[in-house]
Design a protein around this motif. Structure first.
Motif, PDB file in Angstrom:
ATOM      1  N   LEU A  54      -1.429   1.071  -4.702  1.00 50.97           N
ATOM      2  CA  LEU A  54      -2.435   1.733  -5.163  1.00 50.97           C
ATOM      3  C   LEU A  54      -3.770   1.274  -4.671  1.00 50.97           C
ATOM      4  O   LEU A  54      -4.823   1.897  -4.523  1.00 50.97           O
ATOM      5  CB  LEU A  54      -2.667   1.689  -6.667  1.00 50.97           C
ATOM      6  N   ALA A  57      -4.119   2.620  -1.311  1.00 51.99           N
ATOM      7  CA  ALA A  57      -4.623   4.033  -1.559  1.00 51.99           C
ATOM      8  C   ALA A  57      -6.025   4.313  -1.953  1.00 51.99           C
ATOM      9  O   ALA A  57      -6.664   5.352  -1.442  1.00 51.99           O
ATOM     10  CB  ALA A  57      -3.568   4.762  -2.181  1.00 51.99           C
ATOM     11  N   GLY A  58      -6.393   3.380  -2.469  1.00 49.35           N
ATOM     12  CA  GLY A  58      -7.680   3.243  -2.928  1.00 49.35           C
ATOM     13  C   GLY A  58      -8.780   3.546  -1.938  1.00 49.35           C
ATOM     14  O   GLY A  58     -10.031   3.491  -2.421  1.00 49.35           O
ATOM     15  N   TYR A  61      -9.225   7.115  -1.717  1.00 47.98           N
ATOM     16  CA  TYR A  61      -9.220   7.655  -2.967  1.00 47.98           C
ATOM     17  C   TYR A  61      -9.747   6.440  -4.097  1.00 47.98           C
ATOM     18  O   TYR A  61      -9.088   5.849  -4.782  1.00 47.98           O
ATOM     19  CB  TYR A  61      -7.862   8.269  -3.600  1.00 47.98           C
ATOM     20  N   LEU A  64      -8.934   5.540  -7.824  1.00 48.11           N
ATOM     21  CA  LEU A  64      -7.536   4.627  -8.022  1.00 48.11           C
ATOM     22  C   LEU A  64      -7.875   3.100  -8.184  1.00 48.11           C
ATOM     23  O   LEU A  64      -6.762   2.426  -8.463  1.00 48.11           O
ATOM     24  CB  LEU A  64      -6.409   4.912  -6.861  1.00 48.11           C
ATOM     25  N   PRO A  68      -5.677  -0.819 -10.896  1.00 45.28           N
ATOM     26  CA  PRO A  68      -4.844  -1.737 -10.071  1.00 45.28           C
ATOM     27  C   PRO A  68      -5.533  -3.195  -9.777  1.00 45.28           C
ATOM     28  O   PRO A  68      -4.870  -4.233  -9.816  1.00 45.28           O
ATOM     29  CB  PRO A  68      -4.473  -0.959  -8.904  1.00 45.28           C
ATOM     30  N   SER A 110     -15.810  -1.483  -7.755  1.00 43.41           N
ATOM     31  CA  SER A 110     -15.498  -0.308  -8.277  1.00 43.41           C
ATOM     32  C   SER A 110     -16.387   0.270  -9.429  1.00 43.41           C
ATOM     33  O   SER A 110     -16.533   1.596  -9.735  1.00 43.41           O
ATOM     34  CB  SER A 110     -13.977  -0.503  -8.660  1.00 43.41           C
TER      35      SER A 110
END
Length: 115
Positions: A54, A57-58, A61, A64, A68, A110
């Motif tokens: 994840l 993938a973040g 995206y 996400l 995680p 984030s």
């Protein structure tokens, strides 16, 4: 700063993948040393691989990333606890401590705490 966070995400993910795939024999020894079951080891390993995936993938995206990063950070806090519990030297504690710091950084970016 997002570029540095993406690099940190890759570092965390690749480090976790390397340890849990290529150094699995070491993981087995450590979990035995900590007195943890094979089931616990399997659950932790699955969680770390999923969270690492994840994090990667973040990169594409960003929505996400936060969960995680926080969960991986909590797993690194647990790793610190177990290293401390069995009195491991700093050299054994350092990798999970560095990954914890990277997870805090990733979560902070984030949340836009670091711009």
């Amino acid at each position: 700063m997002h570029t540095y966070a993406s690099i940190a995400q890759l570092v965390v993910a690749l480090s976790v993948g390397f340890v849990w795939i290529f150094r699995f024999d070491n993981i087995v020894k450590e979990f035995h040393q900590y007195g943890l079951s094979d089931l616990t080891r399997t659950m932790v390993g699955n969680a770390k691989i999923i969270l690492a995936t994840l994090l990667v993938a973040g990169i594409w995206y960003p929505a996400l990333v936060l969960v995680p990063a926080v969960l991986m950070g909590l797993l690194m806090v647990a790793a610190q606890y177990f290293h401390f519990k069995v009195s491991n030297p700093l050299s054994k504690r350092l990798p999970s401590l560095v990954l914890l710091g990277l997870c805090v950084f990733i979560a902070a970016v984030s949340l836009n705490f670091v711009s």
